[in-house]
Design a protein around this motif. Structure first.
Motif, mmCIF file in Angstrom:
data_model
loop_
_atom_site.group_PDB
_atom_site.id
_atom_site.type_symbol
_atom_site.label_atom_id
_atom_site.label_comp_id
_atom_site.label_asym_id
_atom_site.label_seq_id
_atom_site.Cartn_x
_atom_site.Cartn_y
_atom_site.Cartn_z
ATOM 1 N N ALA A 1 0.855 -1.184 0.000
ATOM 2 C CA ALA A 1 0.000 0.000 0.000
ATOM 3 C C ALA A 1 0.892 1.234 0.000
ATOM 4 C CB ALA A 1 -0.914 0.002 1.215
ATOM 5 N N VAL A 2 0.511 2.227 -0.797
ATOM 6 C CA VAL A 2 1.298 3.449 -0.938
ATOM 7 C C VAL A 2 0.357 4.642 -0.821
ATOM 8 C CG1 VAL A 2 2.758 4.794 -2.498
ATOM 9 C CG2 VAL A 2 2.996 2.298 -2.410
ATOM 10 N N ASP A 3 0.675 5.543 0.100
ATOM 11 C CA ASP A 3 -0.120 6.745 0.309
ATOM 12 C C ASP A 3 0.042 7.703 -0.876
ATOM 13 O OD1 ASP A 3 -1.665 8.584 2.206
ATOM 14 O OD2 ASP A 3 0.100 9.790 1.709
ATOM 15 N N VAL A 4 -1.061 8.343 -1.280
ATOM 16 C CA VAL A 4 -1.033 9.207 -2.462
ATOM 17 C C VAL A 4 -0.904 10.691 -2.143
ATOM 18 C CG1 VAL A 4 -2.259 7.577 -3.933
ATOM 19 C CG2 VAL A 4 -3.558 9.319 -2.689
ATOM 20 N N SER A 5 -0.615 11.023 -0.897
ATOM 21 C CA SER A 5 -0.370 12.437 -0.625
ATOM 22 C C SER A 5 1.001 12.805 -1.182
ATOM 23 C CB SER A 5 -0.450 12.718 0.878
ATOM 24 O OG SER A 5 0.508 11.954 1.572
ATOM 25 N N GLY A 6 1.130 14.057 -1.603
ATOM 26 C CA GLY A 6 2.390 14.510 -2.168
ATOM 27 C C GLY A 6 2.358 14.541 -3.684
ATOM 28 N N SER A 7 3.519 14.823 -4.252
ATOM 29 C CA SER A 7 3.642 14.947 -5.704
ATOM 30 C C SER A 7 3.713 13.567 -6.359
ATOM 31 C CB SER A 7 4.916 15.729 -6.058
ATOM 32 O OG SER A 7 6.058 14.917 -5.792
ATOM 33 N N PRO A 8 3.460 13.499 -7.660
ATOM 34 C CA PRO A 8 3.609 12.220 -8.361
ATOM 35 C C PRO A 8 4.995 11.597 -8.179
ATOM 36 C CG PRO A 8 2.371 13.730 -9.728
ATOM 37 C CD PRO A 8 2.866 14.525 -8.542
ATOM 38 N N ASP A 9 6.042 12.413 -8.207
ATOM 39 C CA ASP A 9 7.394 11.867 -8.008
ATOM 40 C C ASP A 9 7.557 11.288 -6.604
ATOM 41 O OD1 ASP A 9 8.372 12.287 -10.582
ATOM 42 O OD2 ASP A 9 9.092 14.305 -10.112
ATOM 43 N N GLU A 10 7.011 11.974 -5.605
ATOM 44 C CA GLU A 10 7.094 11.462 -4.230
ATOM 45 C C GLU A 10 6.337 10.142 -4.089
ATOM 46 O OE1 GLU A 10 7.440 15.638 -1.722
ATOM 47 O OE2 GLU A 10 5.454 14.954 -2.365
#
Length: 174
Positions: free
Chosen positions: A146-155
């Motif tokens: 699982a990966v959180d989607v807050s932040g920029s696309p690169d982050e």
């Protein structure tokens, strides 16, 4: 991962599958397949009209993504698919058992905000509630992270790559 796997970037509408998928594929050096491109026109018409898809609508779509994933076995690739239910992920794994899922996660407010600002996509924000109601997060016995989607696309992509590396380190040698 000692052999290239197919990674399926999953999550509810608006989590960034279409943005993160190609970035992740580029970082991994493998091709990307946009899951929406596998939908028959009838599915796109239903979603455009604000009608949620049924399981019967989804099976041919999942089978098409699964066939692509199977064709990439041992070669690697990244595809996007909401893959909201365990049964959908099981169907994809039946076609390509080595699939690893990257579940893009985030709070509803952030995702709805992002959906409201995108242009030219057939999925209306009105279907977001049905997406969250259908979502069955990855279970411990499923290959994925699982990966959180807050932040920029690169982050987000950085987090996905690191999570996949950590996942691979935990797997027995093939």
């Amino acid at each position: 991962m000692s052999t290239p796997h197919v990674v399926v970037v999953m999550g509810v509408a608006g989590t960034g599958k279409t943005t993160i998928g190609p970035l992740l594929a580029a970082r991994l050096g493998v091709p990307y397949a946009e899951g929406d491109d596998f939908h028959p026109e009838s599915n796109i018409a239903k979603m455009s009209a604000g009608t949620p898809l049924t399981d019967d609508d989804r099976w041919p779509w999942l089978d098409a993504i699964g066939a692509w994933a199977h064709s990439r076995d041992g070669l690697g690739g990244v595809a996007s698919s909401s893959a909201l239910k365990r049964s959908y992920r099981d169907r994809l794994r039946a076609a390509a058992p080595g699939i690893v899922f990257v579940h893009l996660t985030g709070d509803r407010e952030l995702i709805e905000d992002r959906m409201s600002h995108r242009e030219g996509h057939f999925m209306p924000t009105a279907l977001l509630d049905s997406q969250f109601a259908t979502l069955e997060p990855l279970e411990p016995d499923e290959a994925g992270v699982a990966v959180d989607v807050s932040g920029s696309p690169d982050e987000i992509t950085d987090r996905a790559v690191e999570a996949l590396r950590a996942f691979a380190r935990q797997q027995p040698a093939e």
